[in-house]
Write an enzyme that holds these catalytic residues in place. Structure first.
Site, PDB file in Angstrom:
ATOM      1  N   HIS A 144       0.212 -12.138   1.593  1.00  0.00           N
ATOM      2  CA  HIS A 144      -1.021 -10.958   0.912  1.00  0.00           C
ATOM      3  C   HIS A 144      -1.758 -11.149   0.016  1.00  0.00           C
ATOM      4  CE1 HIS A 144      -1.784  -6.369  -0.002  1.00  0.00           C
ATOM      5  NE2 HIS A 144      -2.504  -7.277  -0.133  1.00  0.00           N
ATOM      6  N   TYR A 164       1.064  -1.010  -0.193  1.00  0.00           N
ATOM      7  CA  TYR A 164       0.080   0.138   0.423  1.00  0.00           C
ATOM      8  C   TYR A 164       0.611   1.314  -0.164  1.00  0.00           C
ATOM      9  CZ  TYR A 164      -3.573  -3.237   1.315  1.00  0.00           C
ATOM     10  OH  TYR A 164      -4.591  -4.618   1.899  1.00  0.00           O
TER      11      TYR A 164
END
Ligand code: NAP
Length: 272
Positions: A105, A47
């Site tokens: 992830h 991110y």
């Protein structure tokens, strides 16, 4: 705020998602959320906002033990040494000595799951990740991790909302007492303008988004991490906890289309 107990951590059931927020916008949003009472922040190395989140946490003055922080290792970094490097970088940016939850992830086409979990387990044993887990794992991958490797995973973070059925995955996770952390819990905002949800909301003096979130949180073993940059939305999402949905509401939500996936981990083995 209710918590889920899993693998030695206490996970607040409603957290703040932070994807697509960076820099000053992210810092301000997280600072605002912490001020409103959020104690669960979801981020990831991918991110590009761990530094902003670290700044917001440092400014908040909240006791570390009262805060839950999840971050994730991206799927290009799944070799043992790369995981360690990514983990160290995440901790540094977050200005923390440990994270509460460290997740894989996203599955990679060729990944060595035993080596990955050996590395994650070491981070857990070192006390630098209080718990470890996965995101975007389907049942086949979960079976390998849970039944063959026997890794103590604290959650599977996957897309789940009123417009997406996750029954088989939920059943598998429930049978293994593993929480499901729902990402895109508002279907990336689409739930907020759904007429069926809006009509249910009107009945209770609530918004469509609050209905969507409470539907998730009414389910055992489910947590949700809506992303909201605006303080009104952050507060409204917290306030969903006060809403009481009834059977008629649940029937109307059950009748919504359940095939509206927002994120597709396409290269992973078929979703079931
Ligand atoms: N593990 C993974 O692979 C993965 C993938 C995707 C997402 N995630 C995590 O899950 C989090 C949530 O998913 P998401 O951000 O994709 O989608 P989401 O939470 O379903 O939706 C976010 C959108 O909903 C809006 N919103 C939030 N609260 C609202 C409210 N009360 N009323 C009206 N609109 C509202 C937000 O607007 P504003 O921002 O303008 O306030 C934003 O546009 C991410 O931020 C990330 O932390 C994880």
């Amino acid at each position: 705020m209710e918590h889920l107990q899993t693998q030695g951590i206490s996970l607040p059931r409603l957290g703040l998602g932070t994807f697509r927020m960076q820099g000053e916008v992210c810092r301000a949003a997280v600072e605002c959320a912490l001020g409103l009472g959020y104690r669960h922040i979801d981020t990831a190395e991918m991110y590009g906002n761990e530094d902003a989140i670290g700044a917001a946490i440092a400014a908040s003055g909240i006791t570390r033990g009262d805060l839950h922080v999840t971050t994730k290792v991206w799927n290009e970094n799944l070799a043992p040494e790369a995981i360690r490097r990514a983990f160290d970088a995440s901790l540094k940016k977050l200005r923390l000595n440990h994270v509460d939850l460290y997740l894989v992830h996203w599955p990679a086409r060729s990944m060595n799951l035993p080596a990955i979990f050996e590395t994650l387990l070491r981070l857990k044993q070192e006390g630098r990740a209080r718990a470890i887990g996965v995101a975007n794992f389907n049942i086949a991958l979960l079976k390998t991790v849970v039944e063959e490797i026997r890794a103590p995973i604290a959650c599977n973070q996957v897309e789940y909302h009123v417009m997406l059925d996750q029954t088989p995955l939920r059943k598998y996770l429930a049978a293994k007492s593993i929480p499901l952390v729902a990402y895109c819990p508002l279907a990336q905002g689409r739930a907020a303008s759904d007429p069926t949800l809006a009509s249910i909301g009107r009945k209770h003096g609530a918004s469509a988004a609050q209905v969507a979130l409470k539907w998730l949180l009414d389910q055992e073993g489910v947590a949700a991490i809506p992303k909201a940059s605006r303080s009104e939305s952050q507060k409204a999402n917290l306030d969903c906890l006060k809403l009481r949905l009834d059977d008629a509401d649940r029937r109307a939500i059950a009748a919504l289309p359940k095939d509206k996936r927002c994120v597709n981990p396409g290269f992973a083995p078929a979703w079931d």
